[in-house]
Design a protein around this motif. Sequence first.
Motif, short mmCIF file in Angstrom:
data_model
loop_
_atom_site.label_atom_id
_atom_site.label_comp_id
_atom_site.label_asym_id
_atom_site.label_seq_id
_atom_site.Cartn_x
_atom_site.Cartn_y
_atom_site.Cartn_z
N UNK A 177 -3.60 -25.73 25.42
CA UNK A 177 -2.80 -26.94 25.47
C UNK A 177 -2.56 -27.43 24.05
N UNK A 178 -1.37 -27.19 23.53
CA UNK A 178 -1.06 -27.54 22.14
C UNK A 178 -0.56 -28.98 22.07
N UNK A 179 -0.61 -29.53 20.85
CA UNK A 179 -0.36 -30.95 20.69
C UNK A 179 1.07 -31.40 20.85
N UNK A 180 2.04 -30.51 20.55
CA UNK A 180 3.45 -30.91 20.63
C UNK A 180 4.31 -29.67 20.81
N UNK A 181 5.59 -29.91 21.13
CA UNK A 181 6.53 -28.79 21.28
C UNK A 181 6.69 -28.04 19.96
N UNK A 182 6.63 -28.77 18.86
CA UNK A 182 6.76 -28.12 17.55
C UNK A 182 5.63 -27.12 17.31
N UNK A 183 4.46 -27.40 17.88
CA UNK A 183 3.32 -26.49 17.70
C UNK A 183 3.57 -25.12 18.31
N UNK A 184 4.46 -25.05 19.29
CA UNK A 184 4.74 -23.77 19.96
C UNK A 184 5.26 -22.73 18.98
N UNK A 185 5.90 -23.18 17.92
CA UNK A 185 6.49 -22.26 16.95
C UNK A 185 5.53 -21.85 15.84
N UNK A 186 4.35 -22.46 15.80
CA UNK A 186 3.40 -22.13 14.73
C UNK A 186 2.89 -20.71 14.91
N UNK A 233 -9.33 -20.57 12.12
CA UNK A 233 -10.38 -19.60 12.42
C UNK A 233 -11.14 -19.99 13.69
N UNK A 234 -11.42 -21.27 13.84
CA UNK A 234 -12.13 -21.74 15.04
C UNK A 234 -11.33 -21.42 16.31
N UNK A 235 -10.02 -21.69 16.24
CA UNK A 235 -9.16 -21.40 17.40
C UNK A 235 -9.19 -19.91 17.73
N UNK A 236 -9.05 -19.09 16.70
CA UNK A 236 -9.04 -17.64 16.90
C UNK A 236 -10.33 -17.15 17.55
N UNK A 237 -11.46 -17.63 17.06
CA UNK A 237 -12.74 -17.17 17.61
C UNK A 237 -12.96 -17.65 19.04
N UNK A 238 -12.55 -18.86 19.34
CA UNK A 238 -12.70 -19.37 20.71
C UNK A 238 -11.84 -18.55 21.68
N UNK A 239 -10.61 -18.27 21.30
CA UNK A 239 -9.74 -17.50 22.19
C UNK A 239 -10.25 -16.07 22.37
N UNK A 240 -10.79 -15.50 21.31
CA UNK A 240 -11.38 -14.16 21.42
C UNK A 240 -12.56 -14.17 22.38
N UNK A 241 -13.42 -15.16 22.23
CA UNK A 241 -14.58 -15.28 23.12
C UNK A 241 -14.14 -15.45 24.57
N UNK A 242 -13.18 -16.32 24.81
CA UNK A 242 -12.73 -16.59 26.18
C UNK A 242 -12.04 -15.39 26.80
N UNK A 243 -11.45 -14.54 25.97
CA UNK A 243 -10.77 -13.37 26.48
C UNK A 243 -11.68 -12.39 27.19
N UNK A 244 -12.98 -12.50 26.97
CA UNK A 244 -13.92 -11.61 27.63
C UNK A 244 -14.50 -12.15 28.92
N UNK A 245 -13.96 -13.25 29.40
CA UNK A 245 -14.49 -13.91 30.59
C UNK A 245 -13.57 -13.70 31.79
N UNK A 246 -14.14 -13.83 32.98
CA UNK A 246 -13.37 -13.74 34.21
C UNK A 246 -12.81 -15.11 34.55
N UNK A 262 0.13 -19.42 14.40
CA UNK A 262 -1.23 -19.32 14.95
C UNK A 262 -1.21 -19.19 16.46
N UNK A 263 -0.09 -19.58 17.08
CA UNK A 263 -0.01 -19.58 18.53
C UNK A 263 0.94 -18.50 19.05
N UNK A 264 1.19 -17.47 18.24
CA UNK A 264 2.05 -16.37 18.66
C UNK A 264 1.20 -15.16 19.06
N UNK A 265 1.75 -14.37 19.96
CA UNK A 265 1.14 -13.08 20.36
C UNK A 265 -0.31 -13.25 20.83
#
Length: 226
Positions: free
Chosen positions: A54-63, A35-48, A65-68
């Motif tokens: 930066x995810x922790x590992x290559x395996x994280x790319x498939x999670x 939830x924290x990640x989601x809210x931070x990315x939503x907040x940052x999406x409104x900025x110029x 939470x980090x899609x779309x």
Amino acid sequence: MKEVVVFAKAPVPGKVKTRLAATVGPDTAAKGHRAFISDLLTMLGGLDAKTVLAVGSKADLDHDAFQNLGDVEIVVQPEGDLGERLSEITRLRFDGGASRVLLIGTDSPTLGRLQIENAFDALQTHEVALGPTFDGGYYLLGLKKFNEHLFKGIPWSTSEVANATLDALINQELSVQILEYWYDVDTNEDLRFLRFQLKAFLCDDSRTEPLPQATIAWLNELDQRH
């Protein structure tokens, strides 16, 4: 180009929010982390500014939470301790054309656009912007030029991180603007303050910042369970 680099681990139970998990359980703690990640990315999406995750590992790319994630650029953190990873990611961002870089984590879900904008503004007149946390760390480090010395010899995961970073800034003769203090959500005590702050946000008719909706939903679920 202005960039905000968010350092994030995948929300895997038992791997994130371990101190909080001791109270609420690993599954619930991982849901909070997500939830924290989601809210931070939503907040940052409104900025110029460009958002880089930066995810922790290559395996994280498939999670999932980090899609779309739209325009968010996703990169994998390099090997090494935290200082080495912060240093290398920062170097790569400047080498790639960034003019100002902010480094943040995912432990401060109520961080708002105002704090991010203030950090970028600070870099117009200072070489570094530092956002300290009440526990002795920092929630934000802003730079307009790469300097590897800011990440060396820092006692990471201790209450001396911000102080040691400030010493490094002084040693490098870099001008710094200290931003307002903020807080990380790592423990049950932090959860109590988070709840209080969110209630205060709801009572503030003049507030224009978006509320961290995913975090609020997670807290409501947590409260219903307990």
